[in-house]
Design a protein around this motif. Sequence first.
Motif, short mmCIF file in Angstrom:
data_model
loop_
_atom_site.label_atom_id
_atom_site.label_comp_id
_atom_site.label_asym_id
_atom_site.label_seq_id
_atom_site.Cartn_x
_atom_site.Cartn_y
_atom_site.Cartn_z
N LYS A 76 162.24 0.09 107.88
CA LYS A 76 162.56 0.05 106.18
C LYS A 76 162.12 0.79 105.33
O LYS A 76 162.64 1.31 104.24
CB LYS A 76 162.20 -1.57 106.01
N ALA A 77 160.86 1.35 105.53
CA ALA A 77 160.17 2.07 104.72
C ALA A 77 160.80 3.41 104.74
O ALA A 77 161.07 4.23 103.62
CB ALA A 77 158.67 2.19 105.15
N TYR A 78 161.22 4.13 105.90
CA TYR A 78 162.09 5.26 106.29
C TYR A 78 163.08 5.26 105.41
O TYR A 78 163.77 6.17 104.88
CB TYR A 78 162.09 5.24 107.50
N ASN A 79 163.75 4.02 105.55
CA ASN A 79 165.17 4.22 104.80
C ASN A 79 165.26 4.03 103.35
O ASN A 79 165.97 4.63 102.63
CB ASN A 79 166.02 2.74 105.19
N TYR A 80 164.03 3.85 102.74
CA TYR A 80 163.80 4.01 101.17
C TYR A 80 164.08 5.51 100.78
O TYR A 80 164.09 5.80 99.78
CB TYR A 80 162.40 3.65 100.80
N GLU A 81 163.78 6.46 101.67
CA GLU A 81 163.65 7.89 101.58
C GLU A 81 164.88 8.55 102.13
O GLU A 81 164.92 9.83 101.91
CB GLU A 81 162.33 8.64 102.02
N PRO A 140 160.17 7.29 97.62
CA PRO A 140 159.08 7.91 98.40
C PRO A 140 159.06 7.91 99.94
O PRO A 140 159.73 7.09 100.53
CB PRO A 140 158.02 7.26 97.75
N LYS A 141 158.05 8.63 100.54
CA LYS A 141 157.92 8.35 101.97
C LYS A 141 157.06 7.24 102.17
O LYS A 141 155.59 7.31 101.63
CB LYS A 141 157.15 9.61 102.64
N GLY A 142 157.17 6.36 103.00
CA GLY A 142 156.29 5.09 103.20
C GLY A 142 156.26 4.68 104.45
O GLY A 142 156.67 5.54 105.25
N PHE A 143 155.41 3.80 104.59
CA PHE A 143 155.10 3.47 106.23
C PHE A 143 155.05 1.82 106.47
O PHE A 143 155.08 1.28 105.12
CB PHE A 143 153.56 3.97 106.68
N GLY A 144 155.29 1.54 107.53
CA GLY A 144 155.14 -0.02 107.84
C GLY A 144 153.85 -0.51 108.07
O GLY A 144 153.12 0.16 108.86
N LEU A 145 153.49 -1.63 107.60
CA LEU A 145 152.12 -2.31 107.90
C LEU A 145 152.40 -3.69 108.12
O LEU A 145 152.75 -4.42 107.51
CB LEU A 145 151.27 -2.36 106.59
N GLU A 146 151.95 -3.94 109.40
CA GLU A 146 152.13 -5.46 110.04
C GLU A 146 150.82 -5.97 109.98
O GLU A 146 149.72 -5.38 110.23
CB GLU A 146 152.59 -5.49 111.49
N ILE A 147 150.82 -7.17 108.97
CA ILE A 147 149.70 -8.03 108.87
C ILE A 147 149.66 -9.32 109.55
O ILE A 147 150.51 -10.15 109.06
CB ILE A 147 149.38 -8.15 107.17
N GLU A 148 148.77 -9.54 110.46
CA GLU A 148 148.71 -10.62 111.26
C GLU A 148 147.22 -11.29 111.21
O GLU A 148 146.39 -10.61 110.66
CB GLU A 148 148.94 -10.57 112.35
N ASP A 149 147.20 -12.73 111.64
CA ASP A 149 145.57 -13.06 111.64
C ASP A 149 144.69 -12.24 112.41
O ASP A 149 143.40 -12.13 111.72
CB ASP A 149 145.66 -14.48 112.34
N GLU A 194 150.76 6.57 100.16
CA GLU A 194 150.51 5.30 99.51
C GLU A 194 151.29 4.40 99.36
O GLU A 194 151.26 3.05 98.93
CB GLU A 194 150.09 5.56 98.16
N PHE A 195 152.82 4.48 100.00
CA PHE A 195 153.83 3.58 99.69
C PHE A 195 153.99 2.74 101.03
O PHE A 195 154.17 3.51 102.26
CB PHE A 195 154.90 4.24 99.38
N VAL A 196 153.94 1.53 100.93
CA VAL A 196 153.84 0.51 102.10
C VAL A 196 155.05 -0.59 102.01
O VAL A 196 155.21 -1.14 101.11
CB VAL A 196 152.64 0.22 102.43
N VAL A 197 155.47 -0.73 103.24
CA VAL A 197 156.30 -1.94 103.49
C VAL A 197 155.36 -2.76 104.33
O VAL A 197 155.24 -2.61 105.45
CB VAL A 197 157.67 -1.77 104.10
N PHE A 198 155.16 -3.96 103.87
CA PHE A 198 154.28 -4.79 104.75
C PHE A 198 154.87 -6.07 104.98
O PHE A 198 155.71 -6.73 104.33
CB PHE A 198 152.85 -5.18 103.89
N ALA A 211 150.12 -0.01 111.79
CA ALA A 211 150.71 0.72 110.84
C ALA A 211 151.38 1.74 111.59
O ALA A 211 150.73 2.32 112.94
CB ALA A 211 149.57 1.50 110.07
N ILE A 212 152.71 2.11 111.23
CA ILE A 212 153.34 3.11 111.82
C ILE A 212 154.20 3.87 110.69
O ILE A 212 154.71 3.17 109.57
CB ILE A 212 154.71 2.78 112.86
N ALA A 213 154.26 5.15 110.86
CA ALA A 213 155.02 6.03 109.93
C ALA A 213 156.20 6.70 110.67
O ALA A 213 155.84 7.19 111.70
CB ALA A 213 154.06 6.85 108.95
#
Length: 356
Positions: free
Chosen positions: A350-355, A13-22, A82-86, A27-29
């Motif tokens: 990484k998310a881009y490489n899934y598609e 699927p088309k995914g995006f990246g989500l960085e979660i810090e404190d 809806e597809f995320v690499v976090f 987010a970037i697609a």
Amino acid sequence: MSLLFYNLLGMKPKGFGLEIEDSSLKAIALKKGRRCKEVVSCGIRPLKKGIVTEGQIVDQQAMANEIKILLASTKPKPIQSEFVVFSVPESKSFIRTIQIPKMSRGEAEEAVKWETEANIPVSADKVYLDWQIIDSQEKKDEILVVAVPKEIIDSYCESIKLAKLSPLAAEVDIIATIRSLTSAQEEKTVLIVDIGADITSLAICKNQVPYFTSSLPISGKTFTDVLQKGLGVSREKAEDLKEKYGLGEMQKDDMLYNIYSPLIENLAQEIEKSLVFYTESINAKNEVSEIILSGGGSLLRQMVDYLATRIGKNVVLGNPAMGLGNFKDLPADVIRNICPFASAVGLAIKAYNYEN
Ligand SMILES: Nc1ncnc2c1ncn2[C@@H]1O[C@H](COP(=O)(O)OP(=O)(O)O)[C@@H](O)[C@H]1O
Ligand SMILES: [Mg+2]
């Protein structure tokens, strides 16, 4: 669940990246451009205290709401995938390189588990573990292992599902940073220093493989803290002055330099300790030839020059946009300050490489 190549769905699927810090979400697609990957959409959202504490999501519903608000606010248009690499934090993860004798995949699975357990302070059944061979020799394999406590990944997955998203993969933030700031073909050994809002992560890597990682309590916040105390001003004023003047004139009689001096000296010493540890305990042959700074804290004026002079090595500011095209549609503040987006870009790749 695997942490390096995890794909829940077995599709692309088309995914995006989500960085979660404190203190923030980013987010970037990406999409395929004519010559290289291009940024489709990008955004950042500060998090208030009490949602993530020291790398653990403590209020999952609040996190889900923040993720939804962030995605709706990404520019130039909202991310709808809806597809995320976090990301998960380096400070809660264990990244190790181990060696095992050559054996079948099934046997290696067990051997990696036992060898990892001997090298981390947590039992193997309490972590999700993923591994890959990084060097294959006649009689043995060198293996990169990533282990993250199940309670950490589960709390992140829970928030992501509450936000009505599907997790494609989890990745340790510093591994994502390595992907966006270095190349797999890079023969140099480099040290990445990601100075975030709450923590600094270090990684010594070659060919995008981390051979040593660690984290320090020195961060963007501690720089603001010492300035606030040193000048007796409000937090907002200190943040403002920090961004405007940085380390000051870097001379002994300069007021700002005197205020920051113990902290920045501490950072330099910790960096030196990592370099010594790497040389003495991991690899005496591949000397670190460059230090790449990353994260918002590295934008502190004069930081690059100070560390280069103090440590006596080539120090550069990492550029996560290096392999990406078409930035003109992004918000101006993102284009000006792309440095803090290194992890988010790495996750998006990484998310881009899934598609593709
Ligand atoms: N121009 C600047 N000069 C100094 N510090 C900065 C600058 N811009 C951002 N920062 C600091 O960077 C930190 C945020 O960095 P970031 O990499 O986004 O953190 P994280 O990824 O941990 O959320 C904050 O402490 C902020 O004060
Ligand atoms: Mg970061």
